[in-house]
Design an enzyme around this catalytic site. Structure first.
Site, PDB file in Angstrom:
ATOM      1  CG  HIS A 181      -1.891  -0.993   1.078  1.00  0.00           C
ATOM      2  ND1 HIS A 181      -1.878  -2.337   1.261  1.00  0.00           N
ATOM      3  CD2 HIS A 181      -3.383  -0.768   0.847  1.00  0.00           C
ATOM      4  CE1 HIS A 181      -3.005  -3.016   0.906  1.00  0.00           C
ATOM      5  NE2 HIS A 181      -3.922  -2.220   0.790  1.00  0.00           N
ATOM      6  N   PRO A 182       0.251   2.233  -0.589  1.00  0.00           N
ATOM      7  CG  PRO A 182      -0.823   3.974  -1.924  1.00  0.00           C
ATOM      8  CD  PRO A 182      -0.907   2.566  -1.478  1.00  0.00           C
TER       9      PRO A 182
ATOM     10  CB  SER B  78      -4.460   3.590  -4.448  1.00  0.00           C
ATOM     11  OG  SER B  78      -4.363   2.291  -3.546  1.00  0.00           O
TER      12      SER B  78
ATOM     13  CB  ALA C 225     -10.389   6.374  -7.338  1.00  0.00           C
ATOM     14  CD  GLU C 226      -9.246   2.754  -2.240  1.00  0.00           C
ATOM     15  OE1 GLU C 226     -10.078   1.939  -2.848  1.00  0.00           O
ATOM     16  OE2 GLU C 226      -8.514   2.740  -1.964  1.00  0.00           O
ATOM     17  CD  GLN C 227      -3.472   8.312  -1.358  1.00  0.00           C
ATOM     18  OE1 GLN C 227      -2.892   9.499  -1.277  1.00  0.00           O
ATOM     19  NE2 GLN C 227      -2.566   7.310  -1.163  1.00  0.00           N
TER      20      GLN C 227
ATOM     21  CB  VAL D 274      -8.910   7.584   2.705  1.00  0.00           C
ATOM     22  CG1 VAL D 274      -7.402   7.364   3.126  1.00  0.00           C
ATOM     23  CG2 VAL D 274      -8.940   6.794   1.132  1.00  0.00           C
TER      24      VAL D 274
END
Length: 295
Positions: A70-71, A87, A89-91, A126
């Protein structure tokens, strides 16, 4: 990711099954590969439980590799190098692509402190948070030991995965990953629902600027046609919901002072249960108002 039906996933070849679900768990197609043996699944929940079971029974090294896949949050270098579409889109949904200088410095500080202590990235779902609540969660978790944080990271990874499954897989049963924020305005001066009141929902921020979530107008029942937030978790955080009541009473020729005693009514409240239903009603006259926590 294009949406698949559960029946399609049950019927397709193993390679297609793995390809479709490869990033349900970040850069970890081995989870889908092992879960494929449990097909056919009777429901979406059974599919997700099978994938989660593979994570739970995985050896330490694989679980650690899953965490490290994961970043970091709000990491400009990683974003430039390329995150998975999921990821990214989520961030972006949290606004991590448009941080103020103060917010960026705060995220960089806690990211560095967390990595220095644990040796892996801080992970949180998130979509269940605002930027403020993520920073508070960072601070709560930093004192933990590595074993506790590994378990907490896996729990958050599974929350992320559940939201991805819900987005990707269509089935009769749905995972319980969505919440709802709603309102209802009652004109207690006239004894009826207040139709036509314009309202605005703002997400508040300690280090950045407030963010508009939605604008709406109450319908004949005094409600909004759609939830203020729905079809997703209601992010943990602080909000302000403003009702334009002065215009409403003026249009109905209700006698008021000039200027009106009540014009814009702001209600500030907090969300703590992302998958719950929070109802914020308003009972209003030209001279008074009341609210309460509904559900």
């Amino acid at each position: 990711m294009s949406q698949k039906t559960l029946s399609e996933l049950n019927a397709c070849g193993k390679d297609d099954f793995v390809a479709a679900l490869a990033n349900i768990f970040e850069y970890s197609p081995w989870i889908a590969e092992q879960a494929a043996a449990a097909r056919p699944f009777a429901g979406v929940r059974q599919l997700f439980d099978a994938m989660k079971a593979e994570v739970d029974r995985a050896p330490f090294e694989l679980r650690l590799a899953l965490i490290k896949a994961h970043p970091d949050l709000a990491n400009k270098t990683q974003r430039a190098a390329g995150l998975t579409a999921e990821s990214d889109a989520e961030q972006n949904s949290l606004g991590l692509d448009r941080l103020s200088d103060a917010e960026y410095e705060a995220f960089e500080r806690v990211n560095n402190a967390y990595r220095a202590k644990f040796g892996f990235p801080y992970i949180v779902s998130v979509r269940r948070h605002t930027k403020d609540s993520v920073l508070r969660d960072f601070e709560r978790r930093l004192p933990n030991d590595a074993k506790t944080e590994m378990q907490k990271s896996i729990e958050e990874i599974c929350r992320i995965a559940a939201l991805r499954v819900d987005h990707l897989v269509a089935g009769d049963d749905r995972l319980q990953v969505h919440g709802r924020l709603s309102t209802h305005v009652l004109d207690t001066h006239s004894g009826r629902p207040a139709a036509g009141i314009a309202l605005e929902l703002i997400e508040l921020s300690e280090l950045g600027v407030p963010r508009l979530v939605t604008r709406a107008t109450t319908n004949a029942d005094g409600r909004t046609d759609q939830p203020l937030i729905g079809g997703r978790p209601v992010p943990i955080g602080r909000y302000e919901l403003t009702f334009s009541v002065g215009k409403y009473f003026a249009e109905r020729q209700v006698p008021t002072s000039d200027p009106p005693f009540l014009d814009q009514i702001p209600l500030r409240f907090s969300v703590s249960e992302p998958e719950g239903h929070l109802h914020v009603p308003l009972l209003v006259t030209p001279w008074s108002y009341a609210t309460y926590r509904g559900s």
